[in-house]
Design a protein around this motif. Structure first.
Motif, PDB file in Angstrom:
ATOM      1  N   MET A   1      -5.206  28.299 -21.461  1.00  0.00           N
ATOM      2  CA  MET A   1      -5.594  27.410 -20.363  1.00  0.00           C
ATOM      3  C   MET A   1      -4.421  27.284 -19.390  1.00  0.00           C
ATOM      4  O   MET A   1      -3.286  27.119 -19.792  1.00  0.00           O
ATOM      5  N   SER A   2      -4.687  27.374 -18.057  1.00  0.00           N
ATOM      6  CA  SER A   2      -3.639  27.309 -17.056  1.00  0.00           C
ATOM      7  C   SER A   2      -3.150  25.882 -16.887  1.00  0.00           C
ATOM      8  O   SER A   2      -3.816  24.916 -17.252  1.00  0.00           O
ATOM      9  N   LEU A   3      -1.960  25.774 -16.270  1.00  0.00           N
ATOM     10  CA  LEU A   3      -1.399  24.460 -16.004  1.00  0.00           C
ATOM     11  C   LEU A   3      -2.315  23.629 -15.117  1.00  0.00           C
ATOM     12  O   LEU A   3      -2.458  22.424 -15.307  1.00  0.00           O
ATOM     13  N   SER A   4      -2.921  24.284 -14.128  1.00  0.00           N
ATOM     14  CA  SER A   4      -3.779  23.550 -13.196  1.00  0.00           C
ATOM     15  C   SER A   4      -4.954  22.911 -13.911  1.00  0.00           C
ATOM     16  O   SER A   4      -5.336  21.771 -13.617  1.00  0.00           O
ATOM     17  N   ARG A   5      -5.546  23.615 -14.859  1.00  0.00           N
ATOM     18  CA  ARG A   5      -6.690  23.068 -15.598  1.00  0.00           C
ATOM     19  C   ARG A   5      -6.262  21.907 -16.490  1.00  0.00           C
ATOM     20  O   ARG A   5      -6.997  20.926 -16.641  1.00  0.00           O
ATOM     21  N   ILE A   6      -5.099  22.018 -17.090  1.00  0.00           N
ATOM     22  CA  ILE A   6      -4.588  20.923 -17.907  1.00  0.00           C
ATOM     23  C   ILE A   6      -4.344  19.698 -17.027  1.00  0.00           C
ATOM     24  O   ILE A   6      -4.718  18.573 -17.365  1.00  0.00           O
ATOM     25  N   ALA A   7      -3.742  19.918 -15.866  1.00  0.00           N
ATOM     26  CA  ALA A   7      -3.403  18.817 -14.974  1.00  0.00           C
ATOM     27  C   ALA A   7      -4.634  18.111 -14.432  1.00  0.00           C
ATOM     28  O   ALA A   7      -4.619  16.900 -14.222  1.00  0.00           O
ATOM     29  N   ASP A   8      -5.699  18.866 -14.200  1.00  0.00           N
ATOM     30  CA  ASP A   8      -6.908  18.266 -13.624  1.00  0.00           C
ATOM     31  C   ASP A   8      -7.511  17.205 -14.532  1.00  0.00           C
ATOM     32  O   ASP A   8      -8.205  16.294 -14.060  1.00  0.00           O
ATOM     33  N   SER A   9      -7.278  17.306 -15.831  1.00  0.00           N
ATOM     34  CA  SER A   9      -7.821  16.327 -16.771  1.00  0.00           C
ATOM     35  C   SER A   9      -6.804  15.250 -17.127  1.00  0.00           C
ATOM     36  O   SER A   9      -7.039  14.443 -18.019  1.00  0.00           O
ATOM     37  N   PHE A  10      -5.677  15.242 -16.409  1.00  0.00           N
ATOM     38  CA  PHE A  10      -4.593  14.308 -16.707  1.00  0.00           C
ATOM     39  C   PHE A  10      -4.723  13.078 -15.817  1.00  0.00           C
ATOM     40  O   PHE A  10      -5.301  13.145 -14.727  1.00  0.00           O
ATOM     41  N   PRO A  11      -4.182  11.917 -16.251  1.00  0.00           N
ATOM     42  CA  PRO A  11      -4.232  10.703 -15.413  1.00  0.00           C
ATOM     43  C   PRO A  11      -3.495  10.902 -14.094  1.00  0.00           C
ATOM     44  O   PRO A  11      -2.664  11.804 -13.947  1.00  0.00           O
ATOM     45  N   THR A  12      -3.767  10.037 -13.133  1.00  0.00           N
ATOM     46  CA  THR A  12      -3.102  10.107 -11.843  1.00  0.00           C
ATOM     47  C   THR A  12      -1.646   9.708 -11.974  1.00  0.00           C
ATOM     48  O   THR A  12      -1.230   9.085 -12.965  1.00  0.00           O
ATOM     49  N   PHE A  13      -0.870  10.049 -10.945  1.00  0.00           N
ATOM     50  CA  PHE A  13       0.552   9.708 -10.973  1.00  0.00           C
ATOM     51  C   PHE A  13       0.753   8.199 -11.015  1.00  0.00           C
ATOM     52  O   PHE A  13       1.656   7.702 -11.695  1.00  0.00           O
ATOM     53  N   ARG A  14      -0.076   7.458 -10.299  1.00  0.00           N
ATOM     54  CA  ARG A  14       0.055   5.999 -10.313  1.00  0.00           C
ATOM     55  C   ARG A  14      -0.139   5.457 -11.724  1.00  0.00           C
ATOM     56  O   ARG A  14       0.594   4.576 -12.172  1.00  0.00           O
ATOM     57  N   THR A  15      -1.115   6.006 -12.454  1.00  0.00           N
ATOM     58  CA  THR A  15      -1.350   5.573 -13.831  1.00  0.00           C
ATOM     59  C   THR A  15      -0.153   5.899 -14.714  1.00  0.00           C
ATOM     60  O   THR A  15       0.291   5.076 -15.532  1.00  0.00           O
ATOM     61  N   ILE A  16       0.377   7.105 -14.549  1.00  0.00           N
ATOM     62  CA  ILE A  16       1.548   7.513 -15.338  1.00  0.00           C
ATOM     63  C   ILE A  16       2.734   6.600 -15.045  1.00  0.00           C
ATOM     64  O   ILE A  16       3.487   6.204 -15.950  1.00  0.00           O
ATOM     65  N   LEU A  17       2.887   6.229 -13.780  1.00  0.00           N
ATOM     66  CA  LEU A  17       3.991   5.372 -13.381  1.00  0.00           C
ATOM     67  C   LEU A  17       3.865   3.988 -14.027  1.00  0.00           C
ATOM     68  O   LEU A  17       4.850   3.427 -14.527  1.00  0.00           O
ATOM     69  N   VAL A  18       2.650   3.447 -14.032  1.00  0.00           N
ATOM     70  CA  VAL A  18       2.416   2.131 -14.633  1.00  0.00           C
ATOM     71  C   VAL A  18       2.661   2.179 -16.137  1.00  0.00           C
ATOM     72  O   VAL A  18       3.344   1.313 -16.707  1.00  0.00           O
ATOM     73  N   VAL A  19       2.108   3.202 -16.795  1.00  0.00           N
ATOM     74  CA  VAL A  19       2.290   3.342 -18.245  1.00  0.00           C
ATOM     75  C   VAL A  19       3.768   3.498 -18.594  1.00  0.00           C
ATOM     76  O   VAL A  19       4.274   2.877 -19.547  1.00  0.00           O
ATOM     77  N   SER A  20       4.476   4.321 -17.815  1.00  0.00           N
ATOM     78  CA  SER A  20       5.906   4.552 -18.068  1.00  0.00           C
ATOM     79  C   SER A  20       6.708   3.271 -17.911  1.00  0.00           C
ATOM     80  O   SER A  20       7.612   2.983 -18.712  1.00  0.00           O
ATOM     81  N   SER A  21       6.367   2.491 -16.886  1.00  0.00           N
ATOM     82  CA  SER A  21       7.083   1.232 -16.647  1.00  0.00           C
ATOM     83  C   SER A  21       6.820   0.232 -17.763  1.00  0.00           C
ATOM     84  O   SER A  21       7.753  -0.429 -18.261  1.00  0.00           O
ATOM     85  N   LEU A  22       5.554   0.107 -18.164  1.00  0.00           N
ATOM     86  CA  LEU A  22       5.205  -0.826 -19.243  1.00  0.00           C
ATOM     87  C   LEU A  22       5.840  -0.402 -20.563  1.00  0.00           C
ATOM     88  O   LEU A  22       6.269  -1.247 -21.360  1.00  0.00           O
ATOM     89  N   LEU A  23       5.892   0.897 -20.791  1.00  0.00           N
ATOM     90  CA  LEU A  23       6.513   1.415 -22.007  1.00  0.00           C
ATOM     91  C   LEU A  23       7.984   1.008 -22.075  1.00  0.00           C
ATOM     92  O   LEU A  23       8.479   0.519 -23.104  1.00  0.00           O
ATOM     93  N   ARG A  24       8.692   1.187 -20.987  1.00  0.00           N
ATOM     94  CA  ARG A  24      10.107   0.830 -20.955  1.00  0.00           C
ATOM     95  C   ARG A  24      10.305  -0.676 -21.050  1.00  0.00           C
ATOM     96  O   ARG A  24      11.226  -1.151 -21.737  1.00  0.00           O
ATOM     97  N   LEU A 163       8.876  11.320 -17.432  1.00  0.00           N
ATOM     98  CA  LEU A 163       8.658   9.888 -17.597  1.00  0.00           C
ATOM     99  C   LEU A 163       8.209   9.518 -19.005  1.00  0.00           C
ATOM    100  O   LEU A 163       8.533   8.434 -19.497  1.00  0.00           O
ATOM    101  N   LEU A 164       7.469  10.401 -19.660  1.00  0.00           N
ATOM    102  CA  LEU A 164       6.950  10.101 -20.999  1.00  0.00           C
ATOM    103  C   LEU A 164       7.702  10.855 -22.092  1.00  0.00           C
ATOM    104  O   LEU A 164       7.225  10.948 -23.227  1.00  0.00           O
TER     105      LEU A 164
END
Length: 451
Positions: A1-24, A163-164
């Motif tokens: 599976m290509s990187l693009s296909r993996i990324a398409d099913s991944f959360p948005t950057f804003r979601t990643i940013l929120v999760v990363s901040s809460l994790l820290r 971030l993760l």
């Protein structure tokens, strides 16, 4: 599976940013509870050193006065009163709110720098790396290259690798200041990618003041600038108005900051921040191929004889500094000239790996210095490395660490005399790391040739 296909099913950057901040945030809050209830602390010992240095700086006393010409007039204490503080006084100043806001202020600051570094990685991927990546056309690999609509998703996915990353967020939330330097380095790189060379030179001077090793990146920057010059001959390329301007701005920033620190804190600043590292003899076990020779020749209170010439050679920093700087600076000049600014993430990655594995001291914390660049390299490597090759490199890198850690555990926790075994596994780690780096360099060159 290509990187693009993996990324398409991944959360948005804003979601990643929120999760990363809460994790820290959660880990910092947990660290306060854990440290109160456990003998084994979550907080790194270095954070206590930083906090103590900030306290000494803010509370001058008869035995604790800044020793520079302006030190007494400004009323600062000496952060180097805290033994083992080997950093710029700016770090102690930044952590001053530990005293009047909250003891964990520094951890929040370091975690915030982590997040800002992630934002910067996302910007570089979105604005610089992926657009150029998508511009290239190769029928063989066209399917792996993201269309405009999926670039944001791919940039978010790649940024999440920083971030993760457990190594990244645990080190910053335990109180290590590495995230500040990472942010400075990424700011410098971003300026280089935008060809804002004056800004990059100033930022490189700031980074080098903070910790000396980023000086190696100057070679790559000069190589890029020289490679674009219209001059004939090597001397004409490397000694031009643009390269001299870059060098003067970078060095000027470094010496201006150092001069200001010296005026306030005097000789202790020079001794502990810079000179100490030239004479440092660290005999503790680590990944470095030099650790065992230092351990065997380390000065002992039971030995009154003068060191032999062989012992002096083994202890000398030049023994490791020569090959380390030759390889890292040479790689910077060569790849910088051949690649241009768009390949600087790769060039800095190679330089940093070489610098770390050939350093006199090599610990897991230093791995952060080159892991930082991986999200920026993966798009190009993804369509030159097969799944088997990438998995093999990944497994080898982790396997080498596991091999070393298994032996180091016997020494650290079981008290077994396995110094030679730890060192021999350090040699295996060195050879294996060089092998993995060679594969990455060859695959990257192959990808560059196709673009």
């Amino acid at each position: 599976m290509s990187l693009s296909r993996i990324a398409d099913s991944f959360p948005t950057f804003r979601t990643i940013l929120v999760v990363s901040s809460l994790l820290r945030l959660g880990l910092i809050l947990y660290s306060e509870w854990h440290d109160k209830h456990s003998k084994v602390k979550y907080t790194d010992i270095d954070y206590r050193v930083f906090s103590d240095a900030a306290r000494f700086l803010l509370r001058p006393s008869p035995g604790n006065i800044a020793q520079g010409p302006l030190g007494t007039q400004l009323g600062f204490g000496d952060p180097y009163t805290r033994s083992t503080y080997r950093y710029t006084p700016l770090l102690a100043l930044l952590l001053a709110p530990n005293e009047w806001v909250h003891p964990s202020f520094g951890k929040y600051l370091f975690a915030g720098c982590d997040i800002l570094a992630g934002v910067l990685l996302y910007r570089m991927l979105s604005d610089r790396i992926l657009p150029r990546f998508a511009m290239h056309t190769s029928p063989k690999n066209r399917g792996d290259r993201p269309e405009a609509g999926s670039r944001a998703a791919l940039a978010a996915f790649l940024t999440s690798l920083h971030l993760l990353n457990p190594l990244v967020f645990t080190i910053s939330t335990r109180g290590s200041s590495e995230s500040i330097l990472s942010l400075f380095v990424l700011l410098t790189l971003y300026a280089c990618l935008k060809e804002s060379w004056d800004t990059a030179a100033v930022l490189l001077g700031v980074s080098t003041h903070w910790k000396i090793y980023p000086v190696i990146y100057a070679a790559a920057c000069v190589g890029v600038i020289a490679g674009r010059g219209a001059y004939s001959g090597w001397i004409g390329r490397f000694v031009s108005a643009k390269t001299v301007r870059f060098g003067l701005l970078s060095a000027g920033t470094f010496f201006a900051l150092g001069g200001a620190m010296y005026l306030v804190w005097g000789q202790p600043f020079l001794e502990h921040t810079y000179l100490y590292h030239l004479s440092r003899l660290d005999h503790r076990h680590n990944f470095s191929p030099y650790f065992y020779s230092i351990y065997l020749t380390y000065p002992s209170s039971f030995s009154s004889s003068a060191p032999s010439s062989v012992q002096k050679l083994l202890r000398s920093p030049l023994t490791s500094l020569g090959p380390q700087m030759t390889l890292s600076i040479g790689a910077g000049l060569l790849f910088g000239m051949l690649g241009g600014e768009e390949h600087l993430p790769f060039t800095w990655f190679v330089q940093t790996v070489v610098f770390v594995v050939f350093n006199r001291v090599c610990t897991s914390q230093y791995f952060l210095w080159y892991i930082l660049f991986l999200p920026l390299l993966i798009p190009r490597l993804s369509w030159s490395m097969t799944r088997f090759t990438s998995s093999l490199c990944f497994a080898t890198w982790f396997g080498l660490q596991g091999l070393w850690l298994a032996e180091a555990y016997k020494l650290e926790f079981l008290g077994e005399n396995v110094y030679f075994g730890v060192w021999s596994r350090g040699i295996i780690y060195l050879l294996g790391s060089v092998g993995v780096l060679t594969v990455i360099v060859l695959r990257y060159a192959e990808a560059r040739g196709e673009s």
